[in-house]
Motif scaffolding. Structure first.
Motif, PDB file in Angstrom:
ATOM      1  N   CYS A 195      22.148  -4.345  15.364  1.00  0.00           N
ATOM      2  CA  CYS A 195      21.729  -3.204  15.582  1.00  0.00           C
ATOM      3  C   CYS A 195      22.315  -2.877  16.262  1.00  0.00           C
ATOM      4  CB  CYS A 195      20.053  -3.295  15.212  1.00  0.00           C
ATOM      5  SG  CYS A 195      19.921  -1.489  16.517  1.00  0.00           S
ATOM      6  N   VAL A 196      23.294  -1.910  17.213  1.00  0.00           N
ATOM      7  CA  VAL A 196      23.540  -1.569  18.120  1.00  0.00           C
ATOM      8  C   VAL A 196      23.791  -0.346  18.722  1.00  0.00           C
ATOM      9  CG1 VAL A 196      25.025   0.204  16.880  1.00  0.00           C
ATOM     10  CG2 VAL A 196      26.019  -0.592  18.336  1.00  0.00           C
ATOM     11  N   CYS A 234      22.274   2.333  19.112  1.00  0.00           N
ATOM     12  CA  CYS A 234      22.716   3.690  19.188  1.00  0.00           C
ATOM     13  C   CYS A 234      21.885   4.814  19.185  1.00  0.00           C
ATOM     14  CB  CYS A 234      23.712   4.055  17.590  1.00  0.00           C
ATOM     15  SG  CYS A 234      22.899   4.358  15.997  1.00  0.00           S
ATOM     16  N   GLY A 235      20.654   4.083  18.465  1.00  0.00           N
ATOM     17  CA  GLY A 235      19.487   5.532  18.234  1.00  0.00           C
ATOM     18  C   GLY A 235      19.533   6.513  17.509  1.00  0.00           C
ATOM     19  N   CYS A 267      18.832   6.180  14.241  1.00  0.00           N
ATOM     20  CA  CYS A 267      17.835   6.318  13.269  1.00  0.00           C
ATOM     21  C   CYS A 267      16.840   7.713  13.802  1.00  0.00           C
ATOM     22  CB  CYS A 267      17.891   5.174  13.031  1.00  0.00           C
ATOM     23  SG  CYS A 267      17.607   3.962  14.451  1.00  0.00           S
ATOM     24  N   CYS A 270      22.552   5.053   9.604  1.00  0.00           N
ATOM     25  CA  CYS A 270      22.676   3.316  10.752  1.00  0.00           C
ATOM     26  C   CYS A 270      23.965   3.412  10.085  1.00  0.00           C
ATOM     27  CB  CYS A 270      21.981   2.896   9.971  1.00  0.00           C
ATOM     28  SG  CYS A 270      22.535   1.285  10.633  1.00  0.00           S
ATOM     29  N   VAL A 288      26.192   1.428  11.565  1.00  0.00           N
ATOM     30  CA  VAL A 288      26.007  -0.694  10.732  1.00  0.00           C
ATOM     31  C   VAL A 288      25.178  -1.489   9.745  1.00  0.00           C
ATOM     32  CG1 VAL A 288      26.607  -0.771  13.576  1.00  0.00           C
ATOM     33  CG2 VAL A 288      24.619  -1.621  12.488  1.00  0.00           C
ATOM     34  N   ASN A 335      22.210  -0.857   8.728  1.00  0.00           N
ATOM     35  CA  ASN A 335      21.042  -0.825   8.276  1.00  0.00           C
ATOM     36  C   ASN A 335      20.347  -0.798   7.187  1.00  0.00           C
ATOM     37  OD1 ASN A 335      21.388  -3.922   9.862  1.00  0.00           O
ATOM     38  ND2 ASN A 335      20.573  -2.250  11.913  1.00  0.00           N
TER      39      ASN A 335
HETATM   40  S1  SF4 Z   1      21.156   3.446  13.584  1.00  0.00           S
HETATM   41 FE1  SF4 Z   1      21.080   1.546  13.079  1.00  0.00          FE
HETATM   42  S2  SF4 Z   1      22.276   0.562  14.884  1.00  0.00           S
HETATM   43 FE2  SF4 Z   1      21.501   3.169  15.620  1.00  0.00          FE
HETATM   44  S3  SF4 Z   1      19.174   2.593  16.297  1.00  0.00           S
HETATM   45 FE3  SF4 Z   1      19.209   2.860  14.202  1.00  0.00          FE
HETATM   46  S4  SF4 Z   1      19.839   0.550  13.074  1.00  0.00           S
HETATM   47 FE4  SF4 Z   1      20.627   0.217  15.010  1.00  0.00          FE
END
Ligand code: SF4
Ligand code: SF4
Lengths: 257, 616
Positions: B252-253, B255-256, B258, B315, B317, B319
């Motif tokens: 997880c990066v 980034c928020g 999600c 997401c 990356v 996830n």
């Molecule tokens: S979208 Fe993916 S990378 Fe970004 S905060 Fe949520 S889980 Fe983490």
């Protein structure tokens, strides 16, 4: 602490209710039996007391009726965490609270329960008396309509619901029989561990025939309330119309004195 | 040029940085490999294509609303990639090893190094500006490591350019610059593994290994005859994450995104998937050195999730974010602490096989019963069967009208039980299995099933397969109607000129991957068809998913109103959808939310709009 929880199997709300051929009871074969709502709250209250005491307290589900009707709700109670169950197997259709209380008392008197919890009333017959009558039979102190309980050494504090938003706190000595109002807690859902654990819990069966049973009340006839629409056209001058309306309100509908 | 002391210093520094990096990577990967299940490598080409799209082309990073940020990030990433050679060369200088000829080096500098150094600088400064000055809410609290990384990358580029342009006048200046550059690179290795910057290393693997199903929750088969020990193992298993899920958490990066798309969060709920489903589990995993952290998910947050999969879809990356399934199963099966309204629902399912606790169904009686010679089973689902929105009965009739006009023989199963979707989504896998087993039995010998409820389709088609061998084929009615149209078995005349828009149901678009069939039909029947801003796989949940349809309305939270509000703001005349629950939610929301000076929007199912415009 030994706590009995009276648990009744009642027809579910969505069940199809038909009168059977005797015209004295409903047709069981069409009915889906579920646990009486306020009994579920009574069980939860008992389980919470047991958990809060964290000693060797015991919660026992006590159910009366035929085995096929009751076994599901007994299993449910055991799965939720009751330690064992007593089934008073009775094929008879008893509607009289005193007879029921007498039967139950005969069955459980040797158990020496400290507490008997029951739901406020059954959602089918709704007499709301069995808990109190049983308490009397077993020489227990009694209270009805509990909306909160606090366990004390050899006594229990009960908050009772009175009319129009009033309530009353009272402390009664143990042993005690208390009827529990719906909505006082959040009944739990049987966990998987509970469901599996229930398989090995004891269900003691008593046959109601072994006890004498003088029914003081019996059902004469059962019928589905007829559902009719009626209209009356009131004619005449305003005075006679008014007096006719008054008459209907007073005598037929009895909404005014 | 470099003294022996400097060489020793460099070797010591670099080897400690590399060891540090590898050690922490090892710690994390060893936790990941304790996860349940195994990584899948099937459909290799598809996986490589996904890797290409999502890493090299940055398709998810550069999404619609985030084009600029996406490009800035792309610059930084390619900067890193192209600097690989430069970095290698850099560290070989003290040892007088020349990797490249002077001309190659010069060309590389002018054509690769210089442009990417500039783009990378622009990228990182842009991202820093966004993070520290624009401060989007969803990036969360100020991140110290981001500030450090900005400074590092800035220094790297500056020192690189300083060197390449020979801006130094003395050996000392050269060396200070060289050491600064080296120091920064080495420090990166200290910084990466313990921060979100680990995504640099892990995200390509995570994207490659991501399951194709969305969602992809493990089945929980329950054997009521099992021994005490087997049961304990099952319950222990419920608290464990899968390998993929564990890898997600370290990738997880932060980034928020999600959380930004999450309907529960947007509706004012407490659920914040970035934390509740991902980051809250990271430290417990490191502390336990294990994946047994499901119980660390906030239960209240878990109940709020509509299981819409928007988080997973967005997401960057790779996830699979949503873990409502895990925490709910854990809660229901091991503690039994279930909200009362859901207990009622589950009891209904156990006792009557439908969500509403009903004993009979009008529409079921009205429709022909399935017999072996009929082509398809029309699977009603509880919503249609028990008229959970009374208007929807009309849509069912419209669908049968379409089937009739294509001369397709169909029938309903009188012993159809709820597909079990609400039980499955609420984590009551026992009740789910009960219903599923009965349905699988009832569907024995059936070849084709069609349903108007995407929830039912997901279960009949995807979920049941996790437990049983399935020999029938299931279609959503929009898919079936689209095929009928293609095969010219029905004809559609473009209808009236009203403005029509489409709401993509989450289960249909994200889980069943179907966004085209309904559009084909809409374009054929509604000439004035337009898209909502959030559409296709980026749709916004109507609020009913994850069994939230049955959630008690406490007056708090607006998850169930957000989408209806967007539809009203779109000023459409009609909104069409492909899911009975969305249909019901739209009707419930649009009525009270429509301003008095606006005409009330009509809600239709795809079957309605097609049936209205049939021309056979
Ligand atoms: S979208 Fe993916 S990378 Fe970004 S905060 Fe949520 S889980 Fe983490
Ligand atoms: S599945 Fe939907 S509701 Fe649940 S966390 Fe993800 S975005 Fe939010």
């Amino acid at each position: 602490m030994k706590i009995a929880v009276l648990t009744k199997a009642i027809p579910s709300y969505e069940s199809l209710i038909r009168i059977d051929t005797s015209s004295k009871w409903i047709d069981d074969s069409l009915v889906n039996y579920v646990v009486n709502e306020s009994d579920a709250y009574a069980l939860e209250e008992a389980l919470k007391i047991k958990e809060s005491l964290a000693d060797d307290s015991e919660v026992v589900v006590v159910s009366m009726g035929s085995e096929d009707k009751c076994s599901k709700i007994i299993k449910d109670g055991l799965a939720k965490g009751a330690d064992r169950a007593i089934l008073i197997d009775s094929q008879e259709k008893i509607s009289d609270p005193l007879s029921i209380a007498t039967l139950i008392s005969d069955c459980i008197k040797d158990e020496q329960f400290d507490l008997v919890f029951s739901g406020l009333q059954s959602d089918d017959l709704g007499s709301g008396q069995v808990g109190v009558l049983l308490g009397e039979k077993l020489k227990m102190s009694t209270a009805t309509l509990a909306i909160e309980t606090q366990i004390q050494p050899s006594a229990i504090r009960v908050k009772r619901e009175l009319e129009s938003g009033w309530f009353q706190w009272l402390t009664i000595p143990l042993p005690a029989s208390i009827s529990i109002q719906s909505g006082i807690n959040n009944p739990r859902y049987p966990s998987l561990k509970g469901i599996m654990g229930a398989r090995n819990k004891e269900v003691a069966k008593h046959n109601s025939n072994q006890f004498s049973n003088n029914q003081l009340q019996s059902m004469v006839e059962l019928y589905i309330p007829s559902n009719e629409k009626q209209a009356e056209k009131i004619e005449g001058d305003s005075k006679s119309v008014a007096s006719r309306i008054l008459e209907i309100l007073k005598n037929d509908l009895r909404v005014i004195q | 040029m470099f003294t022996i002391l400097e060489k020793i210093l460099l070797i010591t520094f670099l080897s400690s940085a590399i060891s540090f990096f590898l050690y922490h990577l090892y710690v994390r990967l060893s936790i990941v490999f304790k996860g349940k299940g195994s990584f899948a490598f099937d459909h290799l080409l598809l996986r490589l294509k996904r890797l290409f799209d999502e890493v090299l082309l940055h398709k998810k990073v550069i999404s619609k609303q985030r084009t600029i940020v996406g490009f800035l990030h792309l610059f930084v990433m390619y900067g890193f990639i192209f600097f690989g050679l430069i970095t290698l060369n850099h560290f070989l200088i003290p040892f007088d090893i020349k990797l490249f000829s002077p001309s190659f080096k010069l060309n590389y500098f002018y054509f690769v190094g210089l442009p990417w150094a500039i783009l990378c600088l622009i990228g990182i400064l842009g991202l820093a500006y966004r993070r520290f000055f624009i401060k989007p809410k969803f990036l969360g609290e100020k991140s110290k490591t981001s500030a450090v990384v900005t400074l590092f990358i800035f220094l790297l580029m500056i020192t690189y350019l300083y060197d390449e342009f020979h801006l130094w006048n003395s050996l000392l200046q050269y060396k200070v610059n060289w050491w600064l550059h080296s120091f920064v690179i080495g420090s990166f290795l200290f910084l990466i593994p313990k921060s979100k910057h680990m995504h640099l290393v892990l995200s390509p693997f995570n994207i490659f290994l991501k399951p194709f199903d969305n969602p992809d929750h493990a089945p929980v088969p329950i054997d009521l005859e099992a021994s005490e020990e087997e049961l304990d193992n099952l319950l222990l298993d419920l608290s464990r994450l899968s390998k993929n899920q564990a890898l997600d958490i370290f990738t997880c990066v932060e980034c928020g995104r999600c959380t930004e798309v999450c309907p529960a969060n947007r509706g004012g709920g407490i659920l914040n998937p970035k934390y509740h489903f991902i980051l809250d589990l990271k430290n417990p995993m490191l502390e336990n050195q294990d994946v047994n952290v499901v119980d660390k998910i906030n239960v209240e947050a878990g109940w709020e999730c509509t299981t819409c999969q928007a988080c997973t879809e967005v997401c960057p990356v790779g996830n699979q974010v949503e873990k409502a399934d895990e925490i709910r199963s854990f809660q229901v099966l091991s503690t039994g602490d279930v909200p009362q309204e859901y207990q009622k629902l589950l009891m209904n399912l156990q006792e009557t096989g439908n969500t509403e606790g009903k004993n009979s169904s009008e529409i079921l009686k009205e429709l022909p019963e399935y017999t072996a010679e009929k082509e398809i089973v029309l699977w009603l689902g509880c919503f249609a069967k028990h008229a959970m929105d009374p208007n929807f009965v009309k849509s069912v009739r419209n669908f049968t009208k379409i089937l009739d006009s294509a001369s397709i023989s169909y029938g309903v199963l009188s012993n159809e039980q709820c597909s079990g979707d609400p039980a499955n989504k609420l984590g009551d896998k026992l009740t789910y299995q009960l219903l599923m087993d009965q349905n699988v039995e009832a569907l024995k010998g059936v070849k084709k099933v069609v349903s108007m409820c995407p929830h039912c389709v997901v279960n009949l088609q995807k979920e049941y397969r996790k437990y049983h061998e399935i020999n029938y084929e299931v279609k959503h009615h929009t898919q079936m109607i689209a095929e009928l149209l293609e095969d010219n078995r029905i004809n559609i005349n473009p209808g009236s000129l009203e403005k029509v828009t489409y709401h993509d149901p989450c289960n249909l678009s994200r889980t069943l991957n179907e966004t085209e069939a309904p559009r084909k039909l809409l374009k054929a029947s509604a000439p004035n068809y337009f898209e909502l801003e959030e559409h296709g796989k980026e749709t916004l949940c109507c609020g009913a998913g994850g069994a939230l349809w049955w959630k008690k309305d406490t007056g708090e939270g607006r998850t169930h109103l957000l989408r209806a509000e967007q539809v009203i703001q779109s000023k459409t005349d009609t909104v069409v959808t492909g899911c009975n629950f969305c249909y019901g939610m739209m009707n419930q929301g649009i009525g009270p939310l429509t301003p008095s000076d606006q005409e009330k929007i009509q809600v239709k199912d795809i079957a309605d709009i097609v049936a209205e415009n049939l021309s056979n």
